[in-house]
Design a protein around this motif. Structure first.
Motif: not given
Length: 441
Positions: A17-36
């Motif tokens: 109980a309390g074990f943390l389940w999640g997923v990961s990403t990174s900003a440069h790989q998903i965000e886009g909007a490089a001109d902002e």
């Protein structure tokens, strides 16, 4: 060691109980909007012809910057406890940049998903350089700014992601940004990142933050044979990719012979580097089989290694491989975790698996399901052997910009059409959703 991947058709073992389940990403790989936002070293790197295999950039990526509401809904539908994302330092340096993360954190909290930000995932502001010591101090200042804005809602922090790969691939071999080909002259990059981590831990704590860790990549090193030359080469590789990044944090010292190669007052710096952390993040993908140098260069994760290195990387035979060509070795995770426990003992804080995943094409991605199933079982096996593991994050939520590979590799639980940006959950998304529901029943 025999492979035991389990059967994806049978229930996974029960986690505490309390074990943390999640997923990961990174900003440069998903965000886009490089001109902002302000430019990063990765923007400059991908603008150079031939640096990315398919000639692409992350200017749009998954357009998460504009579609984050859709992605938060995918997280909520998946049922994860937590979402590990990274904060773009160049975006924070831009007008209104922190406003985006303020909104994202609010949306995650409203969806019942715990935000777990990583402060640096390789997208260094273009005007900075990890060869310069001052970058570590600048990083601590940036960490304090982010914590001051988000710390009332963020309760779990990661300083750096994979300083080993950023040093090796970005500065020693030149296949990642910023593109340096310095070989062993890249060692100051490692030291300054570790120093940045320690300074950031202090800055975060001063801002009232707690529950702080780091995400280091690790994997067992397997000698190619028991011949002395292969054993020596494997030991050196293990020092450079594993111990050089773990031992300053956990033991307050570099492995023998490494500290003398680092810049500055190393003894004083190590006191900062070893600032206590609350947990230790591990990104695991596969072991590495290492031997003495060969006449021709070899490969590391699809990256060509120069022949002048004092080791060579060999194929792990008899194993299935992912679409990236990485061997599938779930029991390597058990070996890694029990090995860390044996080596560092009480100096090892609780562990979180901050990344584990694989590249496969297709929406009916049964190979990914088998991979994740086997690794979750291997993780549980390490826990039954006394390793204190508190969480597991799949890499990744979305198919994304996979650095020098461009868009050719798909690590996501969710398929992204990089022409239309349409999101389509894969079979692995449904599998992981069902795993999480079963764990809570």
């Amino acid at each position: 060691m025999a492979t035991d991947t389990g059967d994806p058709g049978t229930a996974l073992p029960r986690f505490p109980a309390g074990f943390l389940w999640g997923v990961s990403t990174s900003a440069h790989q998903i965000e886009g909007a490089a001109d902002e936002r302000a430019p990063s070293v990765w923007d400059e790197f991908t603008a150079r012809p031939g640096r990315v295999k398919d000639g692409s950039t992350a200017a749009v990526a998954c357009d998460h910057y504009h579609r984050h509401g859709e992605d938060v809904a995918l997280l909520a539908g998946l049922g994860v406890d937590a979402y590990r994302f990274s904060i773009s330092w160049p975006r924070v340096n831009s007008p209104g940049g922190l406003d985006f993360y303020d909104r994202l954190v609010d949306e995650l909290c409203a969806a019942g998903v715990r935000p777990v930000p990583t402060l640096f995932h390789w997208d260094l502001p273009a005007e900075l350089d990890w060869l310069q010591r001052d970058t570590a101090a600048r990083f601590a200042e940036y960490a304090a700014v982010v914590a001051g804005r988000l710390g009332d809602r963020v309760t779990k922090w990661i300083t750096l992601n994979e300083p080993a790969e950023h040093t090796l691939l970005g500065h020693a071999l030149g296949v990642h940004a910023p593109g340096g080909r310095l070989l062993f002259d890249a060692l100051p990059v490692a030291h300054h990142q570790l120093l940045a981590h320690g300074l950031a831990v202090g800055a975060l704590r001063a801002a009232g933050a707690a529950d702080i860790g780091i995400a280091n990549s690790h994997g067992p090193t397997w000698p190619a044979s028991r011949e002395p030359a292969d054993l020596a080469a494997a030991d050196l590789y293990d020092v450079l990719l594993n111990r050089m990044f773990a031992e300053p944090l956990l033991l307050g010292r570099y492995p023998e012979g490494i500290g003398e190669l680092m810049p500055g007052d190393v003894e004083a710096d190590l006191k900062v580097v070893a600032e206590p952390i609350d947990w230790y993040g591990i990104n695991y993908y596969a072991p590495t089989r290492v031997g003495a140098p060969q006449d021709a260069g070899t490969e590391f994760g699809g990256v060509a290694l120069p022949a002048e290195l004092p080791f060579s990387v060999r194929e792990i035979e008899g194993r299935p491989v992912t679409d990236f060509g990485w061997p599938v070795v779930p029991e390597g995770l058990t070996e890694l975790l029990t090995g860390f426990r044996d080596r560092y003992g009480e100096r090892l804080p609780p562990v979180v698996i901050t990344e584990n995943g694989c590249s496969y094409d297709g929406l009916d991605d049964q190979d990914r399901i088998a991979y994740l199933d086997g690794h979750v079982r291997a993780l549980h096996r390490a826990m039954t052997r006394g390793v204190d593991v508190r969480g597991y994050f799949v890499w990744s939520l979305l198919d994304n910009f996979e650095w020098a590979e461009g868009y050719a590799r798909r690590f996501g639980l969710v398929h992204v059409d990089h022409e239309t940006l349409k999101r389509t959950p894969k079979a692995s998304y449904a599998w992981f959703r069902d795993v999480l529901r079963a764990q809570r029943d």
